[in-house]
Design an enzyme around this catalytic site. Structure first.
Site, short mmCIF file in Angstrom:
data_model
loop_
_atom_site.label_atom_id
_atom_site.label_comp_id
_atom_site.label_asym_id
_atom_site.label_seq_id
_atom_site.Cartn_x
_atom_site.Cartn_y
_atom_site.Cartn_z
N THR A 17 0.81 -1.22 0.00
CA THR A 17 0.00 0.00 0.00
C THR A 17 0.85 1.26 0.00
OG1 THR A 17 -0.15 0.11 2.41
CG2 THR A 17 -1.84 -1.18 1.26
N ASP A 18 0.18 2.36 -0.36
CA ASP A 18 0.84 3.67 -0.29
C ASP A 18 0.54 4.30 1.07
OD1 ASP A 18 -1.78 4.66 -0.42
OD2 ASP A 18 -1.62 5.21 -2.53
N GLN A 19 0.89 5.55 1.23
CA GLN A 19 0.72 6.22 2.51
C GLN A 19 -0.75 6.36 2.92
OE1 GLN A 19 2.77 9.95 2.39
NE2 GLN A 19 3.34 9.83 4.53
N MET A 20 -1.65 6.26 1.96
CA MET A 20 -3.09 6.39 2.25
C MET A 20 -3.73 5.05 2.57
SD MET A 20 -4.06 9.11 -0.77
CE MET A 20 -3.37 8.06 -2.05
N VAL A 22 -3.90 2.54 0.45
CA VAL A 22 -4.47 2.04 -0.80
C VAL A 22 -3.42 1.17 -1.49
CG1 VAL A 22 -5.28 2.75 -3.10
CG2 VAL A 22 -5.99 4.04 -1.07
#
Length: 137
Positions: A17-20, A22
């Site tokens: 995932t990314d920082q959000m 997602v």
């Protein structure tokens, strides 16, 4: 041809995932590969066995449509669907769902059967065709 499909479940990992929170879009081709490998195993054959018999399956086409994001720690289902009986190529459609049953993504891949030494196209191994026939019933 009747619809020959296999569902494979996995839980998304933090590293995907990314920082959000997602799932990064570049991880989806790996999910599709998991779906294909497990689809093959579900009919009674493995990609490893195919390679041991001197046949490889490189991807020659990949299309993905992203509809909704997959999120961290979400259980997703990768549905892998054989599009038609293989010849020198094999084509799959995919649907990826979250645990709520929401469609997250659709995709399509085309792979070509090649001789592992020469990289020249070859026909689908007869054993795979037989196993598909048996699975279709």
């Amino acid at each position: 041809m009747s619809r020959l499909q296999f569902d494979y479940e996995l839980r998304t990992r933090y590293a995907e995932t990314d920082q959000m929170g997602v799932v990064y879009y570049g991880n989806y081709p790996q999910y599709l590969e998991l779906g294909r490998v497990e689809w093959l195993r579900s009919i009674g054959f493995t990609y490893k066995a195919m390679e041991e018999e001197g046949v490889m399956m490189p991807v020659v086409s990949l299309q993905i449509q992203y509809k909704k994001p997959a999120l961290y720690d979400e259980l997703i289902t990768i549905r892998t669907i054989l599009k038609e009986l293989p010849s020198k190529k094999i084509e799959f459609d995919y649907e990826i769902y979250n645990e709520k049953g929401e469609l997250l993504s659709t995709a399509n891949t085309v792979l070509v059967f090649v001789d592992a030494k020469t990289f020249r196209p070859v026909r689908c191994p007869e054993k795979v065709l037989q196993l598909i026939g048996k699975a279709i019933g």
